[in-house]
Scaffold this active site. Structure first.
Site, mmCIF file in Angstrom:
data_model
loop_
_atom_site.group_PDB
_atom_site.id
_atom_site.type_symbol
_atom_site.label_atom_id
_atom_site.label_comp_id
_atom_site.label_asym_id
_atom_site.label_seq_id
_atom_site.Cartn_x
_atom_site.Cartn_y
_atom_site.Cartn_z
ATOM 1 N N GLY A 292 45.271 25.272 -56.791
ATOM 2 C CA GLY A 292 45.773 25.986 -57.993
ATOM 3 C C GLY A 292 44.807 25.793 -59.243
ATOM 4 N N CYS A 361 65.068 29.080 -80.214
ATOM 5 C CA CYS A 361 65.797 28.242 -81.161
ATOM 6 C C CYS A 361 66.485 27.128 -80.014
ATOM 7 C CB CYS A 361 67.154 29.715 -81.351
ATOM 8 S SG CYS A 361 67.060 30.861 -82.782
HETATM 9 N N1 LLP Z 1 50.074 23.761 -52.539
HETATM 10 C C1 LLP Z 1 51.098 23.655 -52.770
HETATM 11 C C2 LLP Z 1 52.332 23.487 -51.392
HETATM 12 C C3 LLP Z 1 52.216 23.563 -53.890
HETATM 13 O O1 LLP Z 1 53.195 22.910 -53.912
HETATM 14 C C4 LLP Z 1 50.975 23.093 -55.351
HETATM 15 C C5 LLP Z 1 52.156 22.987 -56.213
HETATM 16 C C6 LLP Z 1 49.565 23.788 -55.066
HETATM 17 C C7 LLP Z 1 49.352 23.862 -53.403
HETATM 18 C C8 LLP Z 1 48.546 23.646 -55.515
HETATM 19 O O2 LLP Z 1 49.147 21.918 -56.863
HETATM 20 P P1 LLP Z 1 46.924 22.090 -57.742
HETATM 21 O O3 LLP Z 1 46.115 22.640 -57.044
HETATM 22 O O4 LLP Z 1 47.662 23.145 -58.695
HETATM 23 O O5 LLP Z 1 48.051 21.027 -58.705
HETATM 24 N N2 LLP Z 1 54.115 23.798 -62.524
HETATM 25 C C9 LLP Z 1 53.421 22.672 -62.649
HETATM 26 C C10 LLP Z 1 52.669 22.264 -61.268
HETATM 27 C C11 LLP Z 1 53.530 22.458 -60.260
HETATM 28 C C12 LLP Z 1 53.227 22.490 -58.968
HETATM 29 C C13 LLP Z 1 53.464 22.879 -57.511
HETATM 30 N N3 LLP Z 1 52.664 23.005 -56.678
HETATM 31 C C14 LLP Z 1 52.717 21.887 -63.690
HETATM 32 O O6 LLP Z 1 52.508 22.865 -64.462
HETATM 33 O O7 LLP Z 1 51.556 21.089 -64.125
#
Ligand code: LLP
Length: 435
Positions: A292, A361
């Site tokens: 992602g 707030c």
């Molecule tokens: N696959 C699964 C099953 C996941 O849970 C995630 C991310 C991804 C792929 C993609 O991960 P990436 O390549 O984006 O690291 N909100 C948090 C990140 C939470 C990630 C959740 N899962 C932040 O803003 O850092």
């Protein structure tokens, strides 16, 4: 500056994807999300090329929608040839509406509702990544109702500590996600799945965490998952076709972050896989990933207007902006580092240390604390860099703040892809009961 789509123009303004950010802020208002479509495409191409190079044509390089999800994005992803992972009916709906092919979708989520499962099966989603036994039962029953056999993977937790913030670690044994290998429950669930009608178990999935720069956690996870696959073959005679190792590759938010070497990460996983399969004497399953942040983060930037510069004598400086945790909750949640630039003074020295505060707030509504920026005053444009992942995707309406607009830039042409919300939008679903 940090990434090659961020530059400073001759007029001293910050440029993004070759466009003057101060002009964009004037044209569309602030807060404003910017997306660099060319960067998304470039990231997709590097990723796809690397995946194909090491894991062959059968592998599907997936994009994790949770990091960034809006209608027009799926047009780009479809053109680039990725698959996508969706984690909710909402993400699925968005991708389908954009004409993204359902068979290239992986449906994730640790607690998909029965309605979502039905929606996914009816829509012809390629693969379900099944989290638990109850879900498996529902997928099987629903697939039978529609007279289909649904391809599934089982989500497992390999018990890995990937050295990242604890809120984004997802692959440890004590986790709400998936089923643990270590406790024997993953094997039990696998045997159960193999007996279920109307589901075809194609393989296994794990995701160890996010914002990971090292390659060892990924190859360690691959090894554990392959050992499990070997154990399943020994106990049941069934050899998995597919191993999805999730996402998690890290991105540079600040100068101190390293430049990630995606080729090295995939190469070391490939070596691990080849060695293991050679030793055990079986053919490697198709290896998949679902990145992602790697695709979306550096394709984004957020612009704000400065409302005030407050210097608390003997304490610190606060710069108040017209957005905050509602459009970017990542500092409030994870103390995530960001680089901040005063866009209309980008060529000046960063001689001030200030805390960037949002409008909610809530004292915790901060974008960054004690960060070096150019001196600024009311009316200046403040840019927060590398906000393409988990910003718009995590935006909220707290304090009834309408969500910002999003503008996509391609070949120096800007187009609106998400309209700024209005006050009417905020009331769209609300009903005033007549007295
Ligand atoms: N696959 C699964 C099953 C996941 O849970 C995630 C991310 C991804 C792929 C993609 O991960 P990436 O390549 O984006 O690291 N909100 C948090 C990140 C939470 C990630 C959740 N899962 C932040 O803003 O850092």
């Amino acid at each position: 500056m940090l990434h090659d789509n961020i530059t400073i123009g001759n007029n001293g303004h910050l440029y993004f994807a070759g466009m003057d950010t101060v002009e964009l802020a004037k044209k569309y208002g602030t807060p404003l999300y910017l997306v660099d479509e060319n960067k998304i495409r470039e990231n997709c191409r590097i990723y796809i090329e690397c995946v194909k190079k090491y894991f062959g044509e059968k592998s599907i390089p997936l994009f994790a929608s949770k990091s960034l999800c809006y209608l027009d994005l799926y047009r780009i992803l479809k053109e680039e040839g990725t698959g996508v992972d969706v984690v909710s009916g909402g993400e699925l709906y968005t991708a389908l509406k954009a004409g993204f092919p359902a068979e290239r979708m992986f449906f994730h989520g640790n607690n998909k509702t029965d309605e979502e499962i039905e929606y996914g099966i009816k829509s012809g989603v390629g693969y379900f990544v099944v989290d638990n036994k109850e879900e498996l039962d529902t997928v099987s029953e629903t697939a039978s109702k529609y007279g289909v056999t649904q391809k599934i993977l089982l989500r497992l937790s390999p018990g890995i500590d990937p050295h990242t913030h604890k809120a984004v670690v997802t692959g440890s044994v004590d986790s709400k996600f998936g089923t643990a290998i270590e406790t024997g429950q993953a094997m039990e669930l696998t045997k159960y799945a193999l007996k279920k009608p109307n589901v075809y178990l194609v393989g296994f999935h794990c995701h160890i965490g996010s914002q990971i720069f090292e390659h060892t956690p990924f190859s360690d996870a691959a090894k554990i998952m392959l050992q499990f696959i070997a154990d399943v073959r020994a106990e049941t005679g069934v050899l998995a076709d597919m191993l999805n190792l999730g996402g998690g590759i890290g991105v540079r938010y600040v100068e101190e972050h390293p430049e990630v070497d995606i080729d090295l990460i995939f190469r070391s996983i490939k070596n691990e896989v080849d060695n293991f399969c050679r030793k055990k004497g079986f053919e490697s399953p198709t290896i998949l990933f679902e990145m992602g942040r790697y695709i979306s983060a550096n394709a984004g930037m957020t612009l704000y207007t400065v409302g005030s510069f407050k210097s608390i004598t003997g304490y610190k400086n606060y710069v108040s902006i017209d957005g905050g945790m509602t459009d970017n909750p990542r500092y409030a949640l994870y103390q995530s580092p960001y680089t901040v630039v005063v866009a209309n003074r980008a060529n000046e020295e960063k001689s001030v240390v200030a805390t960037i505060a949002g409008r909610c707030c809530e004292s915790g509504d901060l974008i960054q604390e004690d960060v070096a920026i150019q001196p600024c005053k009311k009316g200046d444009i403040l840019a927060v860099l590398v906000t393409g992942a988990y910003n718009y995707a995590m935006a909220s309406h707290y304090n009834r703040l309408p969500k910002p607009a999003m503008v996509s830039i391609r070949d120096k042409a800007d187009r609106l892809v998400v309209r700024r919300e209005t006050y009417e939008d905020l009331l769209r679903n609300e009903i005033l009961i007549e007295s």
